[in-house]
Motif scaffolding. Structure first.
Motif, PDB file in Angstrom:
ATOM      1  N   UNK A 187      -7.479  -1.616  -5.694  1.00  0.00           N
ATOM      2  CA  UNK A 187      -6.977  -1.435  -4.326  1.00  0.00           C
ATOM      3  C   UNK A 187      -5.782  -2.338  -4.051  1.00  0.00           C
ATOM      4  N   UNK A 188      -5.857  -3.587  -4.479  1.00  0.00           N
ATOM      5  CA  UNK A 188      -4.783  -4.535  -4.198  1.00  0.00           C
ATOM      6  C   UNK A 188      -3.510  -4.231  -4.980  1.00  0.00           C
ATOM      7  N   UNK A 189      -3.669  -3.901  -6.260  1.00  0.00           N
ATOM      8  CA  UNK A 189      -2.504  -3.751  -7.130  1.00  0.00           C
ATOM      9  C   UNK A 189      -2.078  -2.303  -7.336  1.00  0.00           C
ATOM     10  N   UNK A 190      -2.959  -1.366  -7.014  1.00  0.00           N
ATOM     11  CA  UNK A 190      -2.716   0.062  -7.269  1.00  0.00           C
ATOM     12  C   UNK A 190      -2.418   0.302  -8.759  1.00  0.00           C
ATOM     13  N   UNK A 191      -3.164  -0.400  -9.596  1.00  0.00           N
ATOM     14  CA  UNK A 191      -3.084  -0.225 -11.052  1.00  0.00           C
ATOM     15  C   UNK A 191      -4.427   0.320 -11.502  1.00  0.00           C
ATOM     16  N   UNK A 192      -4.401   1.470 -12.176  1.00  0.00           N
ATOM     17  CA  UNK A 192      -5.639   2.187 -12.480  1.00  0.00           C
ATOM     18  C   UNK A 192      -6.009   2.203 -13.960  1.00  0.00           C
ATOM     19  N   UNK A 193      -5.282   1.490 -14.799  1.00  0.00           N
ATOM     20  CA  UNK A 193      -5.589   1.532 -16.233  1.00  0.00           C
ATOM     21  C   UNK A 193      -5.562   0.132 -16.830  1.00  0.00           C
ATOM     22  N   UNK A 194      -6.255  -0.006 -17.953  1.00  0.00           N
ATOM     23  CA  UNK A 194      -6.265  -1.295 -18.658  1.00  0.00           C
ATOM     24  C   UNK A 194      -4.863  -1.637 -19.159  1.00  0.00           C
ATOM     25  N   UNK A 195      -4.116  -0.631 -19.593  1.00  0.00           N
ATOM     26  CA  UNK A 195      -2.751  -0.903 -20.083  1.00  0.00           C
ATOM     27  C   UNK A 195      -1.865  -1.389 -18.932  1.00  0.00           C
ATOM     28  N   UNK A 196      -2.038  -0.814 -17.745  1.00  0.00           N
ATOM     29  CA  UNK A 196      -1.287  -1.275 -16.582  1.00  0.00           C
ATOM     30  C   UNK A 196      -1.641  -2.707 -16.219  1.00  0.00           C
ATOM     31  N   UNK A 197      -2.940  -3.038 -16.307  1.00  0.00           N
ATOM     32  CA  UNK A 197      -3.368  -4.413 -16.040  1.00  0.00           C
ATOM     33  C   UNK A 197      -2.814  -5.374 -17.089  1.00  0.00           C
ATOM     34  N   UNK A 198      -2.702  -4.894 -18.319  1.00  0.00           N
ATOM     35  CA  UNK A 198      -2.147  -5.730 -19.399  1.00  0.00           C
ATOM     36  C   UNK A 198      -0.699  -6.087 -19.085  1.00  0.00           C
ATOM     37  N   UNK A 199       0.086  -5.093 -18.692  1.00  0.00           N
ATOM     38  CA  UNK A 199       1.490  -5.343 -18.341  1.00  0.00           C
ATOM     39  C   UNK A 199       1.553  -6.313 -17.161  1.00  0.00           C
ATOM     40  N   UNK A 200       0.718  -6.086 -16.138  1.00  0.00           N
ATOM     41  CA  UNK A 200       0.681  -6.975 -14.972  1.00  0.00           C
ATOM     42  C   UNK A 200       0.338  -8.407 -15.410  1.00  0.00           C
ATOM     43  N   UNK A 201      -0.682  -8.546 -16.259  1.00  0.00           N
ATOM     44  CA  UNK A 201      -1.140  -9.869 -16.689  1.00  0.00           C
ATOM     45  C   UNK A 201      -0.061 -10.611 -17.475  1.00  0.00           C
ATOM     46  N   UNK A 202       0.680  -9.892 -18.318  1.00  0.00           N
ATOM     47  CA  UNK A 202       1.748 -10.526 -19.106  1.00  0.00           C
ATOM     48  C   UNK A 202       2.900 -10.937 -18.183  1.00  0.00           C
ATOM     49  N   UNK A 203       3.275 -10.020 -17.275  1.00  0.00           N
ATOM     50  CA  UNK A 203       4.404 -10.314 -16.384  1.00  0.00           C
ATOM     51  C   UNK A 203       4.104 -11.464 -15.425  1.00  0.00           C
ATOM     52  N   UNK A 204       2.835 -11.625 -15.073  1.00  0.00           N
ATOM     53  CA  UNK A 204       2.444 -12.692 -14.151  1.00  0.00           C
ATOM     54  C   UNK A 204       1.869 -13.909 -14.868  1.00  0.00           C
ATOM     55  N   UNK A 205       2.059 -13.936 -16.180  1.00  0.00           N
ATOM     56  CA  UNK A 205       1.678 -15.084 -17.012  1.00  0.00           C
ATOM     57  C   UNK A 205       0.197 -15.440 -16.934  1.00  0.00           C
ATOM     58  N   UNK A 206      -0.653 -14.405 -16.769  1.00  0.00           N
ATOM     59  CA  UNK A 206      -2.096 -14.630 -16.818  1.00  0.00           C
ATOM     60  C   UNK A 206      -2.566 -14.720 -18.260  1.00  0.00           C
ATOM     61  N   UNK A 207      -1.883 -14.014 -19.146  1.00  0.00           N
ATOM     62  CA  UNK A 207      -2.181 -14.044 -20.579  1.00  0.00           C
ATOM     63  C   UNK A 207      -0.869 -14.054 -21.354  1.00  0.00           C
ATOM     64  N   UNK A 208      -0.966 -14.443 -22.613  1.00  0.00           N
ATOM     65  CA  UNK A 208       0.199 -14.344 -23.493  1.00  0.00           C
ATOM     66  C   UNK A 208      -0.064 -13.228 -24.487  1.00  0.00           C
ATOM     67  N   UNK A 209       0.933 -12.841 -25.220  1.00  0.00           N
ATOM     68  CA  UNK A 209       0.763 -11.760 -26.198  1.00  0.00           C
ATOM     69  C   UNK A 209      -0.282 -12.119 -27.252  1.00  0.00           C
ATOM     70  N   UNK A 210      -0.445 -13.403 -27.545  1.00  0.00           N
ATOM     71  CA  UNK A 210      -1.430 -13.837 -28.536  1.00  0.00           C
ATOM     72  C   UNK A 210      -2.869 -13.608 -28.068  1.00  0.00           C
ATOM     73  N   UNK A 211      -3.081 -13.546 -26.746  1.00  0.00           N
ATOM     74  CA  UNK A 211      -4.421 -13.355 -26.195  1.00  0.00           C
ATOM     75  C   UNK A 211      -4.919 -11.922 -26.303  1.00  0.00           C
ATOM     76  N   UNK A 212      -3.992 -10.999 -26.547  1.00  0.00           N
ATOM     77  CA  UNK A 212      -4.333  -9.576 -26.492  1.00  0.00           C
ATOM     78  C   UNK A 212      -4.750  -9.078 -27.865  1.00  0.00           C
ATOM     79  N   UNK A 213      -5.910  -8.386 -27.883  1.00  0.00           N
ATOM     80  CA  UNK A 213      -6.398  -7.768 -29.119  1.00  0.00           C
ATOM     81  C   UNK A 213      -5.673  -6.448 -29.323  1.00  0.00           C
ATOM     82  N   UNK A 214      -5.115  -6.267 -30.494  1.00  0.00           N
ATOM     83  CA  UNK A 214      -4.415  -5.008 -30.787  1.00  0.00           C
ATOM     84  C   UNK A 214      -5.142  -4.258 -31.870  1.00  0.00           C
TER      85      UNK A 214
END
Length: 195
Positions: free
Chosen positions: A168-195
């Motif tokens: 509701x707050x972010x209007x982001x409906x997918x895990x990939x969208x949250x991933x982009x949000x988290x990287x852009x807002x420095x919540x995680x780094x690329x090393x934190x993400x499992x690929x």
């Protein structure tokens, strides 16, 4: 100010059990009301103006919840579906949370607490609470709701509620969208993400 909570279940024993639990654990914060007659749900919601309604499918089917909100003019009322069957759980997406007989007392109280504090967390539109940031980090790391709940010592239902608030707050409906949000807002780094 005390919050109003309405329990609208067809099973009187379950209704009494939930009432006793919530009175015992949240008595200072919540006034609990029970629905005596399922046919009076709409009138009861209109007169009590509850903040939270715990309802079973046989009292109000999930597709009718938006209609009840609209007619009662309660757009911010939060509905918890009390699931009696697996099919009920599939319908719970129209609600802010769901419960079943398998939930522990702590999980029930955690869900209610989470919904009661949702308004406080939404003071600044789009601004996430620390807990919501923790949830996003868990999602980005590929964790399930259960794994996130275990790591944060909260119930899976509470995780689900936080995830709905995040959408509701972010209007982001997918895990990939949250991933982009988290990287852009420095919540995680690329090393934190499992690929």
């Amino acid at each position: 100010m005390k919050a109003n909570l309405l329990i609208a279940l067809s099973d009187r024993r379950t209704q009494e059990t939930l009432t006793d639990l919530i009175d015992r654990e949240k008595g200072a914060e919540v006034t609990v009301h029970t629905l005596r007659d399922p046919f009076t749900l709409l009138q009861t919601v209109k007169s009590l103006r509850p903040d939270i309604v715990i309802v079973s499918c046989n009292v109000c089917s999930p597709p009718m919840i938006e209609t009840v909100r609209t007619i009662a003019d309660l757009p911010k009322a939060r509905f918890i579906l009390y699931c009696e069957t697996i099919t009920d759980e599939l319908l719970a997406e129209r609600c802010e949370g769901h419960l079943s007989a398998e939930e522990s007392d702590k999980e029930v109280i955690d869900l209610i607490t989470s919904l009661l504090t949702a308004d406080e967390r939404e003071e600044v539109p789009g601004e996430l609470t620390l807990r919501e940031r923790d949830i996003i980090i868990g999602v980005v790391k590929g964790m399930t709701n259960k794994e996130i709940a275990d790591e944060l010592f909260i119930s899976p239902n509470t995780v689900t509620t936080h995830r709905r608030n995040i959408v509701k707050k972010l209007d982001i409906h997918s895990a990939s969208g949250l991933t982009v949000y988290a990287i852009m807002n420095k919540l995680v780094s690329l090393q934190d993400i499992e690929i």
